[in-house]
Write a protein that holds these residues in place. Structure first.
Motif, short mmCIF file in Angstrom:
data_model
loop_
_atom_site.label_atom_id
_atom_site.label_comp_id
_atom_site.label_asym_id
_atom_site.label_seq_id
_atom_site.Cartn_x
_atom_site.Cartn_y
_atom_site.Cartn_z
N UNK A 7 -2.95 -20.72 -43.17
CA UNK A 7 -4.09 -20.79 -42.26
C UNK A 7 -4.51 -19.43 -41.72
N UNK A 8 -3.58 -18.47 -41.67
CA UNK A 8 -3.92 -17.18 -41.10
C UNK A 8 -5.18 -16.56 -41.68
N UNK A 9 -5.27 -16.41 -43.00
CA UNK A 9 -6.50 -15.81 -43.56
C UNK A 9 -7.75 -16.62 -43.27
N UNK A 10 -7.60 -17.94 -43.08
CA UNK A 10 -8.78 -18.78 -42.84
C UNK A 10 -9.36 -18.59 -41.45
N UNK A 11 -8.51 -18.40 -40.44
CA UNK A 11 -8.99 -18.44 -39.06
C UNK A 11 -9.02 -17.08 -38.36
N UNK A 12 -8.25 -16.12 -38.87
CA UNK A 12 -8.24 -14.82 -38.22
C UNK A 12 -9.41 -13.97 -38.72
N UNK A 18 -11.72 -11.25 -40.39
CA UNK A 18 -11.52 -10.48 -41.61
C UNK A 18 -12.33 -11.03 -42.76
N UNK A 19 -12.30 -10.33 -43.87
CA UNK A 19 -13.12 -10.70 -45.02
C UNK A 19 -12.71 -12.04 -45.62
N UNK A 20 -11.45 -12.45 -45.42
CA UNK A 20 -10.98 -13.69 -46.03
C UNK A 20 -11.17 -14.91 -45.14
N UNK A 21 -11.76 -14.72 -43.96
CA UNK A 21 -11.94 -15.85 -43.05
C UNK A 21 -12.72 -16.95 -43.76
N UNK A 22 -12.40 -18.20 -43.41
CA UNK A 22 -13.01 -19.35 -44.07
C UNK A 22 -14.47 -19.53 -43.70
N UNK A 23 -15.04 -20.59 -44.20
CA UNK A 23 -16.46 -20.89 -43.99
C UNK A 23 -16.80 -20.84 -42.50
N UNK A 24 -17.94 -20.20 -42.19
CA UNK A 24 -18.27 -19.91 -40.80
C UNK A 24 -18.45 -21.16 -39.95
N UNK A 25 -18.74 -22.31 -40.55
CA UNK A 25 -18.92 -23.53 -39.77
C UNK A 25 -17.70 -24.45 -39.83
N UNK A 26 -16.64 -24.01 -40.48
CA UNK A 26 -15.48 -24.89 -40.70
C UNK A 26 -14.19 -24.29 -40.17
N UNK A 27 -14.07 -22.94 -40.19
CA UNK A 27 -12.75 -22.39 -39.92
C UNK A 27 -12.22 -22.76 -38.55
N UNK A 66 -2.65 -22.79 -34.44
CA UNK A 66 -1.94 -22.54 -33.19
C UNK A 66 -0.62 -23.29 -33.17
N UNK A 67 -0.66 -24.56 -33.58
CA UNK A 67 0.57 -25.35 -33.61
C UNK A 67 1.57 -24.75 -34.59
N UNK A 68 1.10 -24.32 -35.76
CA UNK A 68 2.00 -23.76 -36.76
C UNK A 68 2.65 -22.47 -36.27
N UNK A 69 1.85 -21.58 -35.70
CA UNK A 69 2.42 -20.31 -35.23
C UNK A 69 3.38 -20.53 -34.07
N UNK A 70 3.02 -21.43 -33.15
CA UNK A 70 3.91 -21.70 -32.02
C UNK A 70 5.22 -22.32 -32.51
N UNK A 71 5.12 -23.27 -33.45
CA UNK A 71 6.33 -23.91 -33.96
C UNK A 71 7.18 -22.94 -34.77
N UNK A 72 6.54 -21.95 -35.38
CA UNK A 72 7.27 -20.96 -36.16
C UNK A 72 7.81 -19.83 -35.30
#
Length: 893
Positions: free
Chosen positions: A667-672, A674-683, A691-697
């Protein structure tokens, strides 16, 4: 023949498995050229349980001897090819052997092949039948690859597959007919791929001796409508000599319709008849019509005409465009194409080809639409016709091609068309840019002067400006109070521009007008715009309503091209509303309709929805399969939105399986930023998972910045789940003295939005937080609520997480409500396993189940093995008995 054999080997293996459990006899049938003999050879090669005997008609007396090895330990497979050629006594012997196998439990299997273009011999009429259907597009593509000596151009391959209609022998004949230069695309294809000569080659000596009569009249009537049958009363009025005669063997009748037993024979009878006989049949049908001025009689009369006939062409065009005309798009396309063929004037001919292409696209015949567009794009065509052709070409590419190419076609159309149509073209160009994930190009298309804006739009959807001015120079201002002129295209353009500029305060009014305008009528295009606008507003109730009405309108009007799109909007709306199982149902249907209409881009979106739904239900193999299918098309055609959703689904599956580190890495490249961020209306929809993944990790610091961006998104009101998700995200990152209150507030906000899944996730995270602080009683309450919520929505893996947390806190999960007697076994299956068990118990093969559920046969095999292992079953027969027993006791499948 690898392409053909690969497609049939799975079916053969399933058949042999079934023969071992239900009596061991099948009559294998199919139209000429379907591969009955090849199928029989595969069965013989794959049969490993005992000896195999191939019997000819003169060996019928050896059937008893052939069955003797079956009384020993090893069963025997008997293969009889073309049993219809056996004489009646030999067939009677064959029928007795089949009865012996079925009735006495002899350990043998019998495969008999007969064609289906004639009546089955009475001796074999009561035996179980397996009909070989057409090749799938994938199987046909493999067959073309293996049959050609060199690489085949993709466009040529698609033409061949479409022309062959799944018939292997016809497909091979077409490949052999083309030169290497034609196969590679270096030279043009012949004007007509499927000629009478080719069809006669495949049909062989099965064609009737009489080139006219009832078969030809029936074929001419069916050709006019594009259906596989014809009105019996009309045909007999046109062919009165057949009224008292016997029905030819090629035909069958039922419910007032005449039908060819084989589609290939229908095509062959018509194509091989002399042209004079064909014209006579069409003229007789035209004169037999009770309403001679209607479209169908006029079409028959046009086929009885030779050479240019402007009056006939004009009559056809008037009939098609008559507001009272109720003909489906496919019939309108046929009439307009014929009108163009009879039109001597070049400009008028181009207009009619363009109109025919539009009807072909509505009917879901993409290849036909593209061929007709080529005829409408000549230099002699008026600018409006060339612009219309580019507009239609853009629509084809948007559904099944590189979306950036679609945008360029739309923009070219806007330059060629007059203002009202040009506005529709620019809005379509914005749609293409949206699908590509290019907000700059999207805004550029929507701008009155189409000047490229300089706004850094990677952040536009989450950065609300404080003033009413544009956020960057070079971007035309949004109209604050557009006149109530009733133009939904203008309102949609203004609302979409406002959303892209993050001016949600200015987007609401025009988008609301688009929603209301669509819902007041029944036009499927307007309803689709209404659904899109409602999704941008976060009004999922209106989006679901508009999508459902668009689907009904598309079906009523016969618009096969609009069905997959309506199902796409409906599935997305169901997902946004938290109804993932309904979304799954609509996406499975959407995938089938998209495949029929040749819309791979639309299919990719349905695959993404199915991946998201499966990620909730915890079915990792389905998530991987659908996500990869979506990404294959997304990478080839530049579908940023589908790609983002597919990656999100894979990450959510990781999170559900207890792999937060892997989820965070996806998920990092999708939401952070940068050039690899996901679709502007979806990310931003994936931010709560990140957030849940990073907190749990154990890496909450990585999510802090993106939460503030998500807060701006939640404030827009475009997502009913976002306010509660935002509070949950803040709780995950908060200090202990504030997290408790944030979790409680998040649960309160969940009451404002539907759906069990998101609320259960908050309950689960809150329960984990409480348990780690030794507040065990409170933790148990939250975790039990989470477990029940996950179970209600079929999220098995997530429910297991809650149960594991309960055990870790010293409490076992509460017992599930007592099931009705006999309901315990099926309750142990996952939702997908239940669906597959239901289909298999109904008699479907693994291939049929795969087609019904829009998955691969390999996936069905995998789930069915798990069903057998979970339930302790050894065969399909035992599964049928179990399902029947549990249905009788009221068990819910």
């Amino acid at each position: 023949m690898t392409g053909h054999t690969t497609a049939r080997q799975r079916l053969t293996a399933e058949l042999l498995d079934a023969l071992r459990t239900d009596g061991g006899v099948r009559v294998v049938t199919g139209e000429p050229g379907c591969g009955r003999t090849t199928f029989l050879d595969h069965a013989a090669r794959l049969f490993r349980a005992g000896p195999v005997r191939h019997l000819r008609a003169d060996q019928a007396h050896e059937l008893d001897d052939a069955l003797r090895p079956a009384t020993a330990a090893a069963p025997v497979l008997l293969c009889v090819d073309d049993a219809h050629l056996w004489d009646a006594p030999a067939r009677a012997t064959l029928a007795r052997a089949a009865a012996r196998i079925r009735g006495t439990g002899v350990r043998a299997a019998l495969l008999v092949t007969v064609p289906d273009h004639r009546r089955v011999a009475p001796e074999l009429a009561d035996l179980p039948v397996l009909r070989l259907g057409p090749l799938t597009p994938a199987g046909a593509a493999l067959l073309v690859r293996d049959a050609a000596d060199e690489a085949v151009d993709p466009a040529v391959r698609e033409e061949l597959i479409t022309a062959a209609e799944g018939n292997p022998a016809l497909l091979l004949a077409l490949v052999r007919r083309l030169s290497p230069a034609q196969l590679s695309g270096r030279r043009a294809l012949p004007p007509s791929l499927v000629t009478g000569e080719v069809l006669a080659e495949v049909a062989g000596d099965r064609l009737p001796d009489d080139p006219g009569g009832l078969p030809l009249t029936t074929a001419a009537a069916a050709r006019a409508t594009g259906e596989e049958d014809a009105d019996e009363e009309l045909v007999l009025r046109a062919c009165p000599s057949a009224i008292d005669g016997p029905l030819p063997d090629l035909l069958t009748r039922g419910e007032g319709r005449l039908r060819f037993r084989s589609t290939l024979m229908l095509r062959a009878v018509y194509a091989t008849a002399p042209s004079a006989h064909r014209r006579a049949a069409h003229l007789a049908l035209a004169e037999a019509a009770t309403e001679p001025d209607e479209l169908l009689p006029l079409l028959h009369r046009s086929w009885a005409t030779t050479g240019p006939a402007p009056d006939v062409a004009a009559s056809l065009t008037r009939a098609v465009t008559d507001p009272a005309c109720t003909a489906p798009p496919a019939l309108r396309r046929r009439a307009l194409t014929r009108a163009a063929d009879l039109t001597p004037d070049g400009a008028e001919r181009a207009r009619r080809h363009l109109a025919a292409a539009q009807q072909a696209l509505l009917a879901g015949h993409t290849a036909d639409a593209l061929r007709l567009l080529e005829r409408a794009r000549g230099r002699s065509a008026p600018a409006s016709v060339r612009g219309g052709a580019e507009l239609l070409r853009g629509a084809v590419l948007l559904a099944d091609g590189p979306v950036e190419d679609a945008r360029e076609s739309f923009l070219l159309a806007a330059d060629l068309l007059p203002p009202p149509a040009a506005a529709r073209a620019t809005l379509a160009a914005a749609d293409a840019a949206w699908s590509a994930g290019d907000p700059t190009a999207c805004l550029s298309a929507l701008a009155p002067t189409r000047t490229p804006p300089t706004l850094p739009l990677a952040e536009a959807c989450v950065r609300v400006p404080r003033s009413g001015t544009p956020t960057a120079p070079g971007v035309p201002a949004v109209r604050r109070n557009p006149e109530p002129d009733g133009d939904p295209s203008r309102d949609h353009r203004d609302g979409l521009r406002a959303v892209l500029l993050a001016r949600f305060d200015l987007a609401a009014a025009p988008l609301r007008r688009v929603v209301d305008h669509g819902l007041r009528g029944s036009d499927p295009d307007h309803l689709l715009r209404s659904a899109a606008a409602a999704l941008m507003l976060g009004d999922v109730t209106s989006a679901r309503r508009a999508g459902a009405r668009a689907l009904a309108a598309a079906r009523t009007s016969g618009s096969a091209a609009l069905e997959p799109r309506a199902l796409e909007y409906l599935a997305y709306a169901e997902l946004r509303a938290g109804r993932h199982q309904l979304a799954r149902t609509h996406a499975e249907e959407g995938l089938r309709t998209a495949a029929r209409a040749g819309q791979r881009n639309t299919a990719a979106h349905h695959h993404a929805v199915l991946a998201l739904a499966a990620s909730i239900e915890g079915e990792a193999d389905l998530v991987a399969e659908h996500a990869e299918a979506a990404l294959r098309t997304a990478r080839r055609h530049g579908l940023a939105q589908a790609a983002t959703l597919a990656h999100w689904a894979a990450a959510r599956a990781d999170l559900g399986a207890g792999r937060p580190r892997e989820a965070a890495q996806r998920l990092g490249p999708l939401v952070l930023p940068g050039a690899r961020r996901g679709h502007f209306a979806v990310w931003m929809l994936a931010v709560p998972c990140f957030v849940e993944a990073t907190a749990s990790a154990g890496r909450p610091q990585h999510a802090a910045a993106v939460v503030e961006s998500f807060a701006l998104w939640a404030a827009c009101g475009a997502d009913p789940q976002a306010p509660s998700q935002l509070l949950r995200c803040r709780a995950l990152l908060a200090a202990p003295d504030t997290a408790d209150e944030l979790y409680r507030r998040a649960l309160d906000r969940h009451d404002d939005a539907a759906g069990d899944f998101e609320r259960a996730r908050t309950e689960l995270l809150y329960g984990k937080w409480l348990r780690r602080r030794r507040r065990l009683r409170e933790a148990r309450t939250r975790l039990e609520e989470a477990r029940l919520g996950f179970e209600r929505c079929g999220a098995r893996l997530w429910a297991q997480q809650a149960a594991d947390e309960l055990r870790a806190g010293g409490a076992a999960p509460a017992a599930a409500p007592a099931a009705s007697p006999g309901a315990g076994d099926l309750a142990r299956l996952t939702p997908q396993q239940l669906r597959i068990a239901r289909y298999v118990a109904g008699g479907a093969t693994n291939r049929e189940v795969a087609l019904s559920l829009s998955v691969s046969t390999r996936t069905v095999d995998y789930h069915l093995r798990n069903v057998f292992a979970t339930l302790g079953l050894r065969s399909r027969v035992e599964l049928v008995r179990l399902v029947e027993q549990e249905e009788k006791t009221g068990a819910r499948l």
